[in-house]
Motif scaffolding. Structure first.
Motif, short mmCIF file in Angstrom:
data_model
loop_
_atom_site.label_atom_id
_atom_site.label_comp_id
_atom_site.label_asym_id
_atom_site.label_seq_id
_atom_site.Cartn_x
_atom_site.Cartn_y
_atom_site.Cartn_z
N LEU A 1 38.59 44.16 46.79
CA LEU A 1 39.26 45.43 46.68
C LEU A 1 40.66 44.67 46.17
O LEU A 1 41.64 45.09 46.14
N ALA A 2 40.42 43.57 45.10
CA ALA A 2 41.35 42.63 44.18
C ALA A 2 42.10 42.50 42.80
O ALA A 2 40.74 42.40 42.56
N ALA A 3 43.12 43.10 41.92
CA ALA A 3 43.08 43.07 40.98
C ALA A 3 44.06 42.12 40.57
O ALA A 3 45.10 42.06 41.14
N TYR A 4 43.79 41.48 39.04
CA TYR A 4 44.72 40.51 38.51
C TYR A 4 45.02 40.38 37.85
O TYR A 4 44.15 40.06 36.40
N VAL A 5 46.14 40.71 36.96
CA VAL A 5 47.01 40.99 35.63
C VAL A 5 46.10 39.64 35.06
O VAL A 5 46.94 38.70 35.34
N ILE A 6 46.07 39.55 34.01
CA ILE A 6 45.85 37.75 33.40
C ILE A 6 46.95 38.46 32.19
O ILE A 6 47.07 36.67 31.88
N TRP A 7 46.57 39.53 31.24
CA TRP A 7 47.76 39.35 29.86
C TRP A 7 47.26 41.08 29.50
O TRP A 7 46.73 42.24 30.06
N PHE A 8 48.55 40.80 28.98
CA PHE A 8 49.46 42.51 28.65
C PHE A 8 50.15 42.33 27.41
O PHE A 8 50.04 41.44 26.91
#
Length: 130
Positions: A96-103
């Motif tokens: 249950l983890a999310a890692y923002v890589i790019w925006f």
């Protein structure tokens, strides 16, 4: 005795509702808000909503975020602010983890390789503007 057993069963059955998706490195969200102020509200709404979810697989995520696409290596693309911006997030459904890589903008998205682009570690040193 039976009462205690029922409470434990209730706790186990409802355990999934106690855990929510953890968006790792919130600083990345704050960095991108400062970099793209036009996307601030939409990005904050995504963060707030997504942080309250507990998706266990991509199909569950897709049911809520119909515009999301899985690209590679558990990386998911979200359209933000209509289709003006794109958010690339690596999701670990088991943890249950999310890692923002790019925006970035849709135009910028067309220039990256979503399967290999890495998180910009300089974001970790970013100081939030006041």
């Amino acid at each position: 005795m039976l009462h205690k057993y029922r409470n434990k069963c209730f706790q186990i059955e409802n355990l999934q509702y106690l855990y929510r998706m953890n968006v790792i490195v919130k600083r990345a969200i704050l960095y991108y808000i400062d970099k793209y102020p036009k996307a601030k509200n939409a990005l904050l709404i995504w963060y707030s909503e997504f942080s309250k979810t507990n998706f266990t697989n991509f199909n569950e995520l897709k049911n809520v975020y119909g515009n999301a696409s899985i690209v590679a290596n558990n990386r998911v693309i979200f359209n933000i602010k209509g289709n003006e911006f794109r958010l690339l997030v690596m999701v670990n459904f088991k943890q249950l983890a999310a890692y923002v890589i790019w925006f970035g903008t849709h135009k910028g998205y067309d220039k990256i390789d979503t399967g290999t682009i890495e998180f910009d570690i300089d974001i970790l040193n970013y100081k939030v503007k006041k």
